[in-house]
Design a protein around this motif. Structure first.
Motif, PDB file in Angstrom:
ATOM      1  N   GLU A   1       0.839  -1.188   0.000  1.00  0.00           N
ATOM      2  CA  GLU A   1       0.000   0.000   0.000  1.00  0.00           C
ATOM      3  C   GLU A   1       0.885   1.253   0.000  1.00  0.00           C
ATOM      4  OE1 GLU A   1      -4.235  -1.172   1.994  1.00  0.00           O
ATOM      5  OE2 GLU A   1      -2.637  -0.622   3.398  1.00  0.00           O
ATOM      6  N   THR A   2       0.266   2.402  -0.227  1.00  0.00           N
ATOM      7  CA  THR A   2       0.986   3.678  -0.243  1.00  0.00           C
ATOM      8  C   THR A   2       0.386   4.599   0.793  1.00  0.00           C
ATOM      9  OG1 THR A   2       1.493   3.459  -2.594  1.00  0.00           O
ATOM     10  CG2 THR A   2       1.692   5.650  -1.630  1.00  0.00           C
ATOM     11  N   ALA A   3       1.254   5.224   1.606  1.00  0.00           N
ATOM     12  CA  ALA A   3       0.820   6.133   2.663  1.00  0.00           C
ATOM     13  C   ALA A   3       1.456   7.499   2.456  1.00  0.00           C
ATOM     14  CB  ALA A   3       1.193   5.588   4.034  1.00  0.00           C
TER      15      ALA A   3
ATOM     16  N   ARG B   1       7.654   1.566   6.566  1.00  0.00           N
ATOM     17  CA  ARG B   1       8.615   0.953   5.647  1.00  0.00           C
ATOM     18  C   ARG B   1       8.866  -0.507   6.037  1.00  0.00           C
ATOM     19  NH1 ARG B   1      12.577   3.001   1.487  1.00  0.00           N
ATOM     20  NH2 ARG B   1      13.461   1.017   0.821  1.00  0.00           N
ATOM     21  N   SER B   2       9.004  -0.771   7.344  1.00  0.00           N
ATOM     22  CA  SER B   2       9.257  -2.138   7.795  1.00  0.00           C
ATOM     23  C   SER B   2       8.079  -3.065   7.509  1.00  0.00           C
ATOM     24  CB  SER B   2       9.569  -2.147   9.295  1.00  0.00           C
ATOM     25  OG  SER B   2       8.404  -1.914  10.070  1.00  0.00           O
ATOM     26  N   LEU B   3       6.886  -2.499   7.364  1.00  0.00           N
ATOM     27  CA  LEU B   3       5.678  -3.285   7.080  1.00  0.00           C
ATOM     28  C   LEU B   3       5.419  -3.419   5.583  1.00  0.00           C
ATOM     29  CD1 LEU B   3       3.355  -1.814   9.865  1.00  0.00           C
ATOM     30  CD2 LEU B   3       4.446  -4.069   9.838  1.00  0.00           C
ATOM     31  N   GLY B   4       6.338  -2.927   4.768  1.00  0.00           N
ATOM     32  CA  GLY B   4       6.208  -3.088   3.329  1.00  0.00           C
ATOM     33  C   GLY B   4       5.356  -2.037   2.652  1.00  0.00           C
TER      34      GLY B   4
ATOM     35  N   VAL C   1       6.105   4.871   1.306  1.00  0.00           N
ATOM     36  CA  VAL C   1       5.896   6.087   2.088  1.00  0.00           C
ATOM     37  C   VAL C   1       6.235   7.314   1.255  1.00  0.00           C
ATOM     38  CG1 VAL C   1       6.526   7.370   4.168  1.00  0.00           C
ATOM     39  CG2 VAL C   1       6.446   4.864   4.226  1.00  0.00           C
ATOM     40  N   ILE C   2       5.265   8.211   1.151  1.00  0.00           N
ATOM     41  CA  ILE C   2       5.490   9.542   0.591  1.00  0.00           C
ATOM     42  C   ILE C   2       5.412  10.524   1.752  1.00  0.00           C
ATOM     43  CG2 ILE C   2       4.695  11.307  -1.012  1.00  0.00           C
ATOM     44  CD1 ILE C   2       3.306   9.071  -2.604  1.00  0.00           C
TER      45      ILE C   2
ATOM     46  N   HIS D   1      10.182   6.743   0.671  1.00  0.00           N
ATOM     47  CA  HIS D   1      10.502   6.455  -0.718  1.00  0.00           C
ATOM     48  C   HIS D   1      10.546   7.729  -1.550  1.00  0.00           C
ATOM     49  CE1 HIS D   1       8.965   2.644   0.874  1.00  0.00           C
ATOM     50  NE2 HIS D   1       9.663   2.043  -0.069  1.00  0.00           N
ATOM     51  N   GLU D   2       9.598   8.637  -1.309  1.00  0.00           N
ATOM     52  CA  GLU D   2       9.582   9.947  -1.957  1.00  0.00           C
ATOM     53  C   GLU D   2       9.301  11.001  -0.893  1.00  0.00           C
ATOM     54  OE1 GLU D   2       8.624   6.941  -5.015  1.00  0.00           O
ATOM     55  OE2 GLU D   2       7.355   7.575  -3.354  1.00  0.00           O
ATOM     56  N   VAL D   3       9.873  12.180  -1.100  1.00  0.00           N
ATOM     57  CA  VAL D   3       9.680  13.279  -0.152  1.00  0.00           C
ATOM     58  C   VAL D   3       9.310  14.528  -0.937  1.00  0.00           C
ATOM     59  CG1 VAL D   3      10.667  14.666   1.689  1.00  0.00           C
ATOM     60  CG2 VAL D   3      11.355  12.275   1.438  1.00  0.00           C
ATOM     61  N   ILE D   4       8.266  15.208  -0.476  1.00  0.00           N
ATOM     62  CA  ILE D   4       7.777  16.426  -1.120  1.00  0.00           C
ATOM     63  C   ILE D   4       8.002  17.605  -0.181  1.00  0.00           C
ATOM     64  CG2 ILE D   4       5.744  17.611  -2.053  1.00  0.00           C
ATOM     65  CD1 ILE D   4       4.516  14.762  -2.433  1.00  0.00           C
TER      66      ILE D   4
END
Length: 323
Positions: free
Chosen positions: A141-143, A161-164, A167-168, A186-189
């Motif tokens: 999933e994406t959070a 991240r540890s749960l797969g 992460v944005i 994974h990405e940072v805004i």
């Protein structure tokens, strides 16, 4: 004893170093020599009057320290034990000593310092609630995590991240972007430079994220809703920028989203639940090598400066007071 008290509602300047009555451990209580005190946004809400409290009072909900005395009927704890609490009653944690119910403290495991315990417990319990109850995340999933370089944000990013989970994160500066990336985002805004909702849509090929974790509130609310996929979940667990505005939830306008406003005390209401969640938090440190970033330590008398720095977002990670 030395303490910091609030005699009137207002800004950080109302935090007043003072002398306060020394507490005594009553039946079922423990008296703690405080070693480290966590600084949290919740205290600024109370200090400002947003969350009203009877005046005067000693603020603070999170501490770690050594048991100095035990009251009658207390079992399982002894003088000299290192303990922590994220549920300090009135008077609060901004003091040299605190007496509180023994069933509201958690024994700190070996290898974990008082400073580390005070830095991780409240925010770790919050992260456990967010990822296990508010929205139980699943791999792939994406959070979207707002304030990803804050105390909760850094912990939340690592756990997700540890749960797969992809992460944005959103941050305000280059230094905070680096901290969020080191935590595993994974990405940072940088929300100060771009429209974060548009960036999220681009990063998710227009689909949106499965969940938004938002502790900012007013300034991020609309963008957070716009960042969700259909049937996504919006978790509002703070409002550092102010109360959220009214939202139109007319059918069909928001993509069948879910909104939840979790309140940590409801998730640690019983001693058993508090102990279970606390054990999970400390296991993240000892077993999973969770990194807890302590941004700065302040003398107790400088509580006003610490809260100012927190509110102005001048810091990365967790802030602590030391008596």
């Amino acid at each position: 004893m030395r303490a910091v008290a609030v005699y009137r509602h207002g800004g950080p300047e109302v935090l007043t170093p003072t002398e306060w009555a020394t507490p005594v451990a009553g039946p079922g209580d423990v008296l703690i020599d405080v070693a480290a005190i966590g600084v949290n946004y919740h205290e600024s809400y109370e200090r400002s009057g947003l969350y009203p409290r009877e005046l005067p009072y000693v603020p603070g909900h999170e501490l770690a320290g050594t048991v100095a005395a035990v009251g009658a009927d207390v079992t399982g704890l002894a003088v000299g034990d290192l303990v922590a609490s994220a549920d300090v009653p009135v008077p609060g944690a901004y003091a040299e000593q605190v007496a509180l119910p023994a069933d509201r403290v958690i024994r700190v495991p070996e290898g974990v310092s008082a400073e580390l315990a005070a830095a991780v417990l409240l925010q770790g319990l919050t992260v456990h609630m967010l990822t296990q109850d508010s929205y139980p995340v699943r791999p792939d999933e994406t959070a979207l995590v707002h304030a990803a370089a804050g105390g909760v944000g850094l912990l939340l990013t690592q756990v997700l991240r540890s749960l797969g989970v992809r992460v944005i994160g959103t941050v305000s500066t280059a230094a905070k972007e680096e901290a969020a990336r080191q935590a595993g985002a994974h990405e940072v805004i940088r929300y100060t430079e771009v429209d974060f909702a548009a960036e999220v849509k681009s990063l998710t090929d227009g689909g949106g994220v499965d969940v938004v974790y938002d502790a900012v509130g007013r300034t991020t609310f609309e963008g957070s809703i716009a960042s969700l996929r259909p049937r996504g979940t919006f978790v509002l667990y703070g409002q550092s920028s102010g109360k959220i505005p009214p939202i139109d939830l007319s059918t069909g306008t928001r993509g069948s989203i879910k909104l939840t406003r979790p309140y940590l005390p409801d998730f640690i209401a019983t001693p058993d639940e508090l102990q279970a969640r606390g054990a999970a938090v400390f296991s993240w440190i000892r077993r999973d090598n969770l990194n807890v970033h302590i941004g700065r330590l302040y003398p107790l008398a400088d509580a006003g400066t610490a809260q100012t720095d927190l509110q102005q977002r001048r810091t990365i990670g967790k802030l602590l007071l030391t008596p």
